[in-house]
Design an enzyme around this catalytic site. Structure first.
Site, PDB file in Angstrom:
ATOM      1  N   ARG A   1       3.684   3.458  -2.705  1.00 43.94           N
ATOM      2  CA  ARG A   1       3.333   2.648  -2.014  1.00 43.94           C
ATOM      3  C   ARG A   1       4.069   3.024  -1.199  1.00 43.94           C
ATOM      4  O   ARG A   1       4.340   1.855  -0.401  1.00 43.94           O
ATOM      5  CB  ARG A   1       2.896   1.673  -2.275  1.00 43.94           C
ATOM      6  CG  ARG A   1       1.891   1.182  -2.715  1.00 43.94           C
ATOM      7  CD  ARG A   1       0.447   2.430  -2.539  1.00 43.94           C
ATOM      8  NE  ARG A   1      -0.497   1.827  -3.120  1.00 43.94           N
ATOM      9  CZ  ARG A   1      -0.984   2.888  -4.028  1.00 43.94           C
ATOM     10  NH1 ARG A   1      -0.607   3.986  -4.207  1.00 43.94           N
ATOM     11  NH2 ARG A   1      -2.380   2.777  -4.735  1.00 43.94           N
TER      12      ARG A   1
ATOM     13  N   SER B   1      -5.905  -4.102  -1.433  1.00 41.72           N
ATOM     14  CA  SER B   1      -4.969  -4.652  -2.641  1.00 41.72           C
ATOM     15  C   SER B   1      -3.773  -5.177  -1.234  1.00 41.72           C
ATOM     16  O   SER B   1      -3.027  -4.617  -0.906  1.00 41.72           O
ATOM     17  CB  SER B   1      -4.428  -3.230  -3.224  1.00 41.72           C
ATOM     18  OG  SER B   1      -4.972  -2.400  -4.370  1.00 41.72           O
TER      19      SER B   1
ATOM     20  N   GLU C   1       1.887  -5.331   0.718  1.00 44.11           N
ATOM     21  CA  GLU C   1       1.265  -4.352   0.763  1.00 44.11           C
ATOM     22  C   GLU C   1       0.845  -3.538   2.332  1.00 44.11           C
ATOM     23  O   GLU C   1       1.496  -2.784   2.814  1.00 44.11           O
ATOM     24  CB  GLU C   1       0.241  -3.671   0.122  1.00 44.11           C
ATOM     25  CG  GLU C   1      -0.010  -1.842  -0.044  1.00 44.11           C
ATOM     26  CD  GLU C   1      -1.024  -1.370  -1.095  1.00 44.11           C
ATOM     27  OE1 GLU C   1      -1.092  -1.679  -1.982  1.00 44.11           O
ATOM     28  OE2 GLU C   1      -2.054  -0.793  -0.154  1.00 44.11           O
TER      29      GLU C   1
HETATM   30  C1  LIG Z   1     -11.209  -1.550   1.389  1.00 43.75           C
HETATM   31  C2  LIG Z   1     -10.069  -1.556   1.599  1.00 43.75           C
HETATM   32  C3  LIG Z   1     -10.102  -0.126   0.324  1.00 43.75           C
HETATM   33  C4  LIG Z   1      -8.279   0.188   0.326  1.00 43.75           C
HETATM   34  N1  LIG Z   1      -8.152   1.139  -1.100  1.00 43.75           N
HETATM   35  C5  LIG Z   1      -6.692   2.056  -0.469  1.00 43.75           C
HETATM   36  C6  LIG Z   1      -6.427   2.668  -1.970  1.00 43.75           C
HETATM   37  O1  LIG Z   1      -7.434   2.984  -2.722  1.00 43.75           O
HETATM   38  N2  LIG Z   1      -4.990   3.251  -2.188  1.00 43.75           N
HETATM   39  C7  LIG Z   1      -4.387   2.537  -1.118  1.00 43.75           C
HETATM   40  O2  LIG Z   1      -3.176   3.517  -0.726  1.00 43.75           O
HETATM   41  N3  LIG Z   1      -4.318   2.389  -0.185  1.00 43.75           N
HETATM   42  C8  LIG Z   1      -5.770   1.900   0.197  1.00 43.75           C
HETATM   43  N4  LIG Z   1      -6.295   0.489   1.302  1.00 43.75           N
HETATM   44  C9  LIG Z   1      -4.856   0.517   2.231  1.00 43.75           C
HETATM   45  C10 LIG Z   1      -5.615   1.904   3.751  1.00 43.75           C
HETATM   46  O3  LIG Z   1      -7.007   1.733   3.689  1.00 43.75           O
HETATM   47  C11 LIG Z   1      -4.007   2.819   3.358  1.00 43.75           C
HETATM   48  O4  LIG Z   1      -2.861   2.505   3.610  1.00 43.75           O
HETATM   49  C12 LIG Z   1      -4.517   3.536   4.935  1.00 43.75           C
HETATM   50  O5  LIG Z   1      -3.995   4.771   4.799  1.00 43.75           O
HETATM   51  C13 LIG Z   1      -3.946   3.573   5.782  1.00 43.75           C
HETATM   52  O6  LIG Z   1      -4.861   3.304   7.195  1.00 43.75           O
HETATM   53  P1  LIG Z   1      -5.101   3.146   8.629  1.00 43.75           P
HETATM   54  O7  LIG Z   1      -5.273   4.435   9.619  1.00 43.75           O
HETATM   55  O8  LIG Z   1      -5.936   2.351   9.000  1.00 43.75           O
HETATM   56  O9  LIG Z   1      -3.768   3.125   9.000  1.00 43.75           O
HETATM   57  P2  LIG Z   1      -3.690   1.303   9.653  1.00 43.75           P
HETATM   58  O10 LIG Z   1      -3.600  -0.030   9.696  1.00 43.75           O
HETATM   59  O11 LIG Z   1      -3.821   1.299  11.746  1.00 43.75           O
HETATM   60  O12 LIG Z   1      -1.392   1.452   9.709  1.00 43.75           O
HETATM   61  C14 LIG Z   1      -0.922   0.947   8.911  1.00 43.75           C
HETATM   62  C15 LIG Z   1       0.443   1.648   8.785  1.00 43.75           C
HETATM   63  O13 LIG Z   1       0.791   2.931   9.322  1.00 43.75           O
HETATM   64  C16 LIG Z   1       1.285   2.789  11.206  1.00 43.75           C
HETATM   65  N5  LIG Z   1       0.147   4.246  11.565  1.00 43.75           N
HETATM   66  C17 LIG Z   1      -1.061   4.447  11.606  1.00 43.75           C
HETATM   67  N6  LIG Z   1      -0.993   5.552  12.299  1.00 43.75           N
HETATM   68  C18 LIG Z   1       0.312   6.145  12.466  1.00 43.75           C
HETATM   69  C19 LIG Z   1       0.895   7.677  12.839  1.00 43.75           C
HETATM   70  N7  LIG Z   1       0.184   8.665  13.437  1.00 43.75           N
HETATM   71  N8  LIG Z   1       2.135   7.999  12.654  1.00 43.75           N
HETATM   72  C20 LIG Z   1       2.771   6.755  11.943  1.00 43.75           C
HETATM   73  N9  LIG Z   1       3.077   4.967  11.545  1.00 43.75           N
HETATM   74  C21 LIG Z   1       1.184   5.183  11.555  1.00 43.75           C
HETATM   75  C22 LIG Z   1       0.571   1.656  11.729  1.00 43.75           C
HETATM   76  O14 LIG Z   1       1.775   1.642  12.539  1.00 43.75           O
HETATM   77  C23 LIG Z   1       1.219   0.839  10.711  1.00 43.75           C
HETATM   78  O15 LIG Z   1       2.402   0.497  10.339  1.00 43.75           O
HETATM   79  C24 LIG Z   1      -7.375   0.136   1.389  1.00 43.75           C
HETATM   80  C25 LIG Z   1      -7.819  -0.360   2.323  1.00 43.75           C
HETATM   81  C26 LIG Z   1      -9.523  -1.226   2.670  1.00 43.75           C
HETATM   82  C27 LIG Z   1      -9.339  -1.879   3.383  1.00 43.75           C
END
Ligand SMILES: Cc1cc2nc3c(=O)[nH]c(=O)nc-3n(C[C@H](O)[C@H](O)[C@H](O)COP(=O)(O)OP(=O)(O)OC[C@H]3O[C@@H](n4cnc5c(N)ncnc54)[C@H](O)[C@@H]3O)c2cc1C
Length: 341
Positions: free
Chosen positions: A166, A239, A335
């Site tokens: 992570r 998480s 996280e």
């Molecule tokens: C129900 C649920 C289940 C989940 N299960 C998992 C799992 O099994 N495993 C896991 O690892 N995660 C899990 N997650 C967490 C999440 O889905 C992941 O971390 C996902 O990759 C976040 O993507 P996002 O586009 O929503 O990022 P965001 O929440 O929009 O951003 C996260 C971070 O990344 C940065 N960011 C976004 N886009 C970019 C870009 N293009 N360049 C640079 N930085 C950027 C943002 O500024 C922020 O700091 C879960 C979340 C939920 C709600």
């Protein structure tokens, strides 16, 4: 500038926790040109920049100052094929789960265990997403990122991204890189990863002879739906805490007191503990406090019952961290990213 900048934009529908905070300014970018224009505007005006993907790994702690850039570039393609594998490339704004489905439709294998993780492809390397025994770094080839220090687009390979559990370069140097597109190397023949016990059990129960990545993806989706609340029904960020890594000595001492404690030896000699188990043992599972709480089925997930503020989420998280530290001597690290405030 082509893309429209909206002032005081409510982000409630743009984060899966469903927290209503506003972005001082919000702009949606669909390509590199719009992104560069947005960054240059922010530089001229001296606005801080926040990147927003699917908002599924963040807690909004207050209004987000400056310019929030929603990454919405789309497109995915095969860039190279060999007998054994294929190199695919997707734009940062691609929806992760849709990309998994597209790869399976094309007969590419490797992403099935990562099915149904919310969010965008561009954010996947940020915390090296992982689930059911597979991490993004296992299939990662390289990415293109705009380095805000130099203004240049650079290509970063797996080593350069410094992936860990992570964690990655992008968490270690927040704000420096904007990930534009990501390349993944996938297999053209099934390579099932069934090390995770509930997944293995579900697979065996089907009695199928041949490995089938599509079926594995469906099983992963089924297990996830049974364990994790759907953000569309109950706001959450998945998480809330990372699984802590402790020394062998610490794990041994804990196991003496709690012989049933789940623990997983790591390659580097440390022991990974299950944060959800620690929180549940401490009695927090199902705990409600106003609009926030700990999910009744999964102690690792904090939830928004409606109208929660980031400060309430963080207060609950802080109390859980303190209690777990007091009982077990283990530090729980959050996280999701804390944004705004
Ligand atoms: C129900 C649920 C289940 C989940 N299960 C998992 C799992 O099994 N495993 C896991 O690892 N995660 C899990 N997650 C967490 C999440 O889905 C992941 O971390 C996902 O990759 C976040 O993507 P996002 O586009 O929503 O990022 P965001 O929440 O929009 O951003 C996260 C971070 O990344 C940065 N960011 C976004 N886009 C970019 C870009 N293009 N360049 C640079 N930085 C950027 C943002 O500024 C922020 O700091 C879960 C979340 C939920 C709600």
């Amino acid at each position: 500038m082509g893309a429209v900048v909206v002032s005081r934009a409510d982000l409630r529908l743009l984060n899966t926790f469903g927290i209503s905070e506003y972005a001082e300014r919000l702009v949606t970018v669909e390509n590199d040109i719009q992104l560069r224009e947005a960054l240059s505007l922010a530089r001229q005006q001296d606005w801080p920049v926040t990147l927003l993907g699917g908002g599924s790994n963040m807690v909004l702690a207050g209004p987000v100052p400056g310019l929030t850039i929603a990454m919405r570039s789309r497109g995915r393609r095969v860039v190279e094929r060999t007998a054994d594998n294929v190199l695919i490339e997707g734009e940062a704004g691609e929806n992760w789960h849709q990309l998994v489905g597209w790869s399976l439709d094309h007969g590419f294998h490797g992403l099935e265990n990562l099915s149904l993780i919310p969010g965008t492809l561009g954010a996947a390397p940020v915390q090296n997403i992982g689930a059911y025994g597979v991490e993004l770094c296992d299939v990662f080839d390289s990415l293109d990122a705009l380095d805000r220090h130099t203004g240049e687009v650079c290509r970063l390979d797996r080593a350069a991204c410094r992936f860990a559990y992570r964690d990655s370069l992008f968490k270690q140097q927040p704000g420096r890189f904007v990930i534009l597109r990501v390349r993944l190397r996938l297999a053209t023949r099934p390579q099932p990863r069934l090390g995770y016990a509930p997944l293995a059990a579900a697979w065996q129960a089907l009695g199928l002879q041949r490995p089938d990545s599509r079926v594995i993806s469906e099983l992963v989706c089924r297990i996830r739906r049974s364990k994790l609340p759907d953000p569309a029904q109950l706001g959450n960020a998945g998480s809330f805490f990372k699984n802590p890594l402790v020394s062998v000595e610490r794990a041994t001492a804990l196991l003496a007191a709690w012989p049933g404690m789940p623990h997983y030896p790591q390659d580097d000699g440390s022991i990974k503990l299950a944060a959800g188990w620690l929180i549940e043992q401490a009695g927090w599972k199902g705990h409600c406090r106003g609009s926030v709480g700990v999910h009744c089925e999964q102690a690792l997930v904090l939830v928004n019952f409606g109208g929660a503020r980031g400060a309430e989420v963080m207060a609950l998280a802080g109390d859980i961290q303190q209690d777990v530290a007091r009982r077990f001597g283990v530090t729980l690290e959050m996280e999701p990213q804390l944004i705004g405030g």
